[in-house]
Each structure stands twice: as C-alpha cells, then as structure tokens.
Design a protein around this motif. Structure first.
Motif, short mmCIF file in Angstrom:
data_model
loop_
_atom_site.label_atom_id
_atom_site.label_comp_id
_atom_site.label_asym_id
_atom_site.label_seq_id
_atom_site.Cartn_x
_atom_site.Cartn_y
_atom_site.Cartn_z
N ASP A 58 4.31 -1.42 2.78
CA ASP A 58 5.27 -1.10 1.73
C ASP A 58 6.69 -1.28 2.26
N ASN A 60 9.52 -1.94 0.44
CA ASN A 60 10.63 -1.52 -0.43
C ASN A 60 10.52 -0.08 -0.91
N GLY A 61 9.53 0.67 -0.45
CA GLY A 61 9.44 2.08 -0.76
C GLY A 61 8.86 2.43 -2.12
N ASP A 62 8.14 1.49 -2.75
CA ASP A 62 7.58 1.78 -4.08
C ASP A 62 6.12 2.23 -4.02
N GLY A 63 5.57 2.37 -2.81
CA GLY A 63 4.20 2.83 -2.66
C GLY A 63 3.15 1.74 -2.72
N ARG A 64 3.54 0.49 -2.83
CA ARG A 64 2.60 -0.64 -2.88
C ARG A 64 2.82 -1.57 -1.70
N ASP A 66 3.35 -4.95 0.27
CA ASP A 66 4.08 -6.18 0.00
C ASP A 66 3.71 -7.27 1.01
N ASP A 80 7.15 -8.65 -3.48
CA ASP A 80 6.87 -7.24 -3.78
C ASP A 80 5.63 -7.15 -4.65
N PRO A 83 4.26 -3.64 -9.90
CA PRO A 83 4.06 -2.21 -10.14
C PRO A 83 3.12 -1.89 -11.30
N LYS A 137 14.34 -1.07 2.15
CA LYS A 137 14.73 -1.69 0.88
C LYS A 137 14.21 -3.12 0.76
#
Length: 157
Positions: A58, A60-64, A66, A80, A83, A137
C-alpha cells in the motif's frame, strides 16, 4: 512474472498479480479464506513495455496493494489499486524519470525504516543494495546505499 502487492480487492486477503509471458496480459489471482487461490481474472492486456513489475504494498495509504512498474525507458510508474473492490488498477502515475537503469532486482519490503510507510530495496549490477524511503503518498525519496557485495545472490526477494 508473479508478484504480490498485498490485498488488491479489499477483502483483507493477500492477492497475486501474474503476467502471461506470451501475451503480456496481467491477471489478478485473489486469495481465498480457505488458503487457496481463486481463478485468475484478466485485468489488462499487452503489458509488454514493462521490464519490471513490483508488488510494493500500500504505497498511498488507502489500504489496498499497489503496483510499481519500470518501463523500457527506465521510467518508474505507480498503479494504485482501484478502490471499488473490483481488484483492478487506476491509470498509471509517473513516480520517477530515468530510474534504476542498472537495477537487476527491486523488491517492495514493507516498512523497512519503521516510519509507517512502504519502502523499496533495489540491487544494482555491481551488487550494491539501495533503499528508497516511501513518503506514504505514492512516491519515494532519493536512494540510500544500505549494503554492498550482493552480486553473488541470484535473487533479492
């Protein structure tokens, strides 16, 4: 090619990404709660212009999870995770120009530095290991030499 960026589709299970050698097609292979794998689902076709595809976690910090890809011009791109939970990826975003021309191995190592951000470790053809600290990020700081003498190893994983 086989890599794992982590949980791509948001079900909290690790997934695999594969690239078919003959076509360059990219497939998502979802992890299952039974400890097995689901059938591959094609996500993209003709990814033949990439020389490295790295499941980096992950970024970019969105929980998925990449992906990072290095193209034949040595530009580094980030994909990315989508979502929506489909397991696909958003359009690519350039991370670096002229990156890693001498790297023969690159691995997403998770949080190597303990700062809560995903980092990269790369090995160049002379056997030097480099670390790029993630910024949380989707990008990275400049490289830092962390070891030498790694040319005898066939892989860095």
């Amino acid at each position: 090619m086989l890599t794992s960026p982590g949980d791509v589709n948001g079900d909290r299970l690790p997934d695999l990404i594969t690239r078919q050698k003959s076509t360059g097609d990219i497939y998502l292979v979802r992890g299952a709660s039974t400890g097995k794998l689901a059938a591959p689902v094609r996500l993209a076709t003709h990814w033949t212009g990439y020389k490295k595809i790295i499941g980096a976690g992950d970024l970019n910090g969105d929980g998925r999870g990449d992906l990072l890809v290095q193209d034949t011009s040595n530009e580094l791109w980030r994909y990315d995770a989508n979502p929506t939970g489909t397991g696909g990826f958003r359009p690519r975003v350039k991370v670096f120009d002229d990156w890693g021309a001498t790297y023969n191995a690159v691995v997403g190592v998770g949080d190597f530095t303990g700062d809560g951000r995903v980092d990269l470790v790369s090995r160049d053809t002379s056997g030097t290991l480099w670390r790029n600290n993630g910024n949380g990020k989707g990008s990275f700081g400049g490289r830092t030499r962390i070891a030498t003498g790694w040319q005898a190893y066939t892989a860095v994983m």
